[in-house]
Design an enzyme around this catalytic site. Sequence first.
Site, PDB file in Angstrom:
ATOM      1  N   CYS A 113       0.818  -1.222   0.000  1.00 16.93           N
ATOM      2  CA  CYS A 113       0.000   0.000   0.000  1.00 16.93           C
ATOM      3  C   CYS A 113       0.849   1.269   0.000  1.00 16.93           C
ATOM      4  CB  CYS A 113      -0.951   0.004   1.184  1.00 16.93           C
ATOM      5  SG  CYS A 113      -2.080  -1.382   1.142  1.00 16.93           S
ATOM      6  N   HIS A 253      -3.205   7.191   2.203  1.00 15.86           N
ATOM      7  CA  HIS A 253      -3.625   5.876   1.693  1.00 15.86           C
ATOM      8  C   HIS A 253      -4.971   5.554   2.332  1.00 15.86           C
ATOM      9  CE1 HIS A 253      -4.084   1.718   1.010  1.00 15.86           C
ATOM     10  NE2 HIS A 253      -3.697   1.338   2.220  1.00 15.86           N
ATOM     11  N   ASN A 283     -10.189  -0.164  -0.272  1.00 12.70           N
ATOM     12  CA  ASN A 283      -8.733  -0.051  -0.201  1.00 12.70           C
ATOM     13  C   ASN A 283      -8.159  -0.591  -1.519  1.00 12.70           C
ATOM     14  OD1 ASN A 283      -6.000  -0.453   0.215  1.00 12.70           O
ATOM     15  ND2 ASN A 283      -6.214  -1.283   2.278  1.00 12.70           N
TER      16      ASN A 283
END
Length: 326
Positions: A113, A253, A283
């Site tokens: 990520c 993020h 996500n």
Amino acid sequence: MIRSRIIGTGQYLPEKILTNHDLAKLMDTSDEWIRQRTGIAQRHVAEEGEGASALGYPAAKRALEAAGVDPGEVDFIICCTTTPDYLFPATACLIQEMLGCRRAAACDVSAACSGFVYGLATADAFIRAGLYKTVLVVGAERQANRLNWKRRETAVLFGDGAGAVLLRAEEGERGVLKTYLGADGRHADILIMLTGGSRKPFEDTTQEEEQLAIHMDGQDLFKRAVGAFGLAVHKTLEGSGVSVDDLDLFVPHQANTRIVYTAAERLGLPAEKVFMNIEKVGNTTAASVPLALDEAVRQGCLKEGDNLMLAAFGAGLTWGGALVRW
Ligand code: COA
């Protein structure tokens, strides 16, 4: 001083949407549980046969169009992904061919990520060193066909999508002011995809359940993510002459609404300076920061001279930040 200025952004989301209500028909979960714990209401899902390049290409094309830059001007393409089309060649090479960026070097960056922030810092370093003038950084993820839909604790979190930024070397005060990257491999096992790599290829595994399983210690990760966001922002600001109070927009993020707002509160960043789009996309791992950034640009959340902070946290563990004068 030469800086890397973001001169174009772009995004791509597959048409198909899977809502929390759709998921509740597939597994023992509910819209209420997912929204409360994560802030996610829906995620996009790519079509069968589409890899990360099929999502990264249109996002990259839009970033080039937004900047008004010809594909032939691109020197370097970095694709940040945990879901490359193939183990090799790099997805960046496939995107290079699709875009027709004939003279561009191309490689992938893998930092889960945090991948996009790692990719951006790499691009910025090449530009500052005077090696490249125009660099495309793409975050592209095709998570949905890798998820184990029997594992509700991870299946509800992730989505497919891509975002891209085009950087150009420019003299002046605008652009990337500072980046910071961190990692701690001691905690590699708290978020890990065990199969599909060289240690345990898919064909070696016997049970389907195990084949497509992201292993995650959600609660441990939650706590570490809050701390890592704070560390990333503080370390990025250190020595930059910009303080938390000077930040105009924070594009983190999109891991989880609660993680982000808890971190923002501890940093002393008011919620209205935090940009979130997790509700609509979930996500999207390495695609999440550029996707959110493009959304923020389209919504007119940034004006010239604003101090923008990008920050990410992910498997590895990895984390990092980038301070940008817009
Ligand atoms: N739907 C409904 N119930 C679920 C569920 C789902 N999708 N997933 C787990 N549950 C259940 C659990 O089985 C557990 O049930 P029990 O109390 O009967 O044992 C209960 O919900 C609580 O589970 P828990 O894991 O303690 O929930 P949590 O509050 O920690 O929330 C996460 C789970 C995953 C949302 C949270 O830990 C988190 O966001 N962690 C970080 C994840 C992340 O961001 N990963 C990516 C990092 S880049």
